[in-house]
Motif scaffolding. Structure first.
Motif, PDB file in Angstrom:
ATOM      1  N   GLU A 129       0.828  -1.207   0.000  1.00 59.10           N
ATOM      2  CA  GLU A 129       0.000   0.000   0.000  1.00 59.10           C
ATOM      3  C   GLU A 129       0.863   1.259   0.000  1.00 59.10           C
ATOM      4  N   GLN A 133       0.955   4.081  -2.894  1.00 62.26           N
ATOM      5  CA  GLN A 133       0.676   5.488  -2.588  1.00 62.26           C
ATOM      6  C   GLN A 133       1.794   6.386  -3.110  1.00 62.26           C
ATOM      7  N   GLU A 136       1.314   6.699  -6.795  1.00 64.52           N
ATOM      8  CA  GLU A 136       0.132   7.525  -7.078  1.00 64.52           C
ATOM      9  C   GLU A 136       0.433   9.006  -6.862  1.00 64.52           C
ATOM     10  N   GLU A 137       1.160   9.326  -5.792  1.00 60.41           N
ATOM     11  CA  GLU A 137       1.526  10.720  -5.526  1.00 60.41           C
ATOM     12  C   GLU A 137       2.460  11.253  -6.602  1.00 60.41           C
TER      13      GLU A 137
END
Length: 349
Positions: A129, A133, A136-137
């Motif tokens: 996860e 993340q 994604e950022e």
């Protein structure tokens, strides 16, 4: 077919190859087509194959009224190019993060329609996860805020068939022998001045023995002598020999090569299959015999009041694309036949 994909240097090892010499045909009888405009790009260590259903009104090129329609197929091509550029940019952004985390990127699945990225990692010991993340950022900071990212563990698929060392050795030997025989046949046939319209094809295995496929022009008269040469050379490897000698129209093969260079067939099939407003559920083509035949299967009932109008629209979209797209200059004067079929495979006029 030219491969137009441009890959970042650090991911060239993941580059796919696209096999185009062999035509991919779907059966038209039981095709359950799904309209889905989502573009998926799957980067994997295993080569990907885009499978499109491909394979009559005789069309002689004309220009009057041909540009009155919206060029749907050309729009589809442009949209695919834009999606490809977007996918490549995302790949360039994902790879450095994966490398910094000391893991191996095995698969990257990008879905531009749903704005999802699926990352499969091998050898990653951290929190999935967290790395999702981070990716994604990073995408969001570079203009891809709408994308969500999921990172999962790469699981190697179990091979369905276990090949023994002896079988593997035999397979490799057969491949080497097939290559040698192919080169020998090419040399012999060149010496005898045979014109080959397709490359010589050779297979060697326990089931067929030696299989040889050769295609020459329909005007070639020395077929018996040709088979004698093939059989003699093949028997030096196996006693069991299967020959497939074909004769085709040279004009048809020349047309086929022109169309292969443009990639027009692929564009037509993919665009029509994905067009939500067109009930196209199957697409096939054949260059032999001349001229090119394009067959389109629809979900229409031939007795529907608007069936003929929709069939005309489909034919028009193909004609407009061939006559208007810049890359199709070499095929604009070609003859071709289009047949639009109903769901019962009846031709719609």
């Amino acid at each position: 077919m030219e491969n137009n994909w441009k890959y970042p240097k650090q991911v060239k090892k993941m580059k796919f190859t696209e096999e185009h010499q062999d035509k991919v045909f779907y059966g038209l009888n039981n095709l359950n087509k799904r309209k889905n405009k989502s573009r998926k790009l799957l980067y994997s260590s295993v080569a990907a194959i885009f499978i499109i259903l491909f394979s009559f009104e005789l069309f002689v090129p004309y220009m009057s009224n041909v540009f009155a329609n919206i060029p749907l197929i050309s729009h589809f091509i442009k949209e695919e190019e834009q999606n490809r550029e977007e996918m490549e940019k995302i790949l360039e952004l994902v790879v450095p993060i994966v490398e910094r985390n000391g893991t191996d990127l095995k698969d990257l699945n990008i879905m531009t329609e749903t704005k999802e990225v699926s990352v499969k990692l091998k050898g990653y010991s951290g929190d999935y996860e967290d790395i999702a993340q981070n990716i994604e950022e990073h995408l969001g900071n570079n203009g891809f805020q709408e994308y969500t990212v999921k990172a999962i563990r790469y699981e190697k698929e179990e091979s369905q068939s276990k090949i023994s060392p002896e079988e593997s050795k035999e397979w490799k030997q057969n491949m080497e022998d097939a290559k040698k025989l192919k080169n020998t046949l090419k040399k012999r046939l060149k010496e005898k001045r045979y014109e080959l319209l397709f490359p010589v094809s050779v297979r060697i295995n326990d089931t067929e023995g030696v299989f040889v496929n050769v295609t020459v022009p329909e005007s070639e008269t020395r077929i018996k002598q040709l088979k004698d040469i093939l059989k003699k050379e093949a028997k030096s490897y196996e006693d069991k020999v299967k020959l497939d000698v074909r004769q085709v129209q040279k004009i048809a093969r020349e047309q086929e090569k022109r169309w292969e260079k443009t990639n027009a067939i692929s564009h037509i099939g993919r665009a029509l299959m994905e067009a939500e407003h067109l009930p196209v559920i199957g697409f096939a083509y054949s260059f032999h015999p001349y001229p090119l035949q394009i067959k389109i299967k629809t979900s229409l009932d031939a007795n529907d009041s608007d069936a003929s109008e929709i069939a005309d629209e489909i034919r028009s979209e193909i004609n407009v694309f061939i006559q208007s797209n810049e890359k199709n200059k070499s095929i604009r004067e070609d003859k071709y036949r289009i047949i639009v079929l109903s769901k019962d495979k009846n031709e719609i006029d």
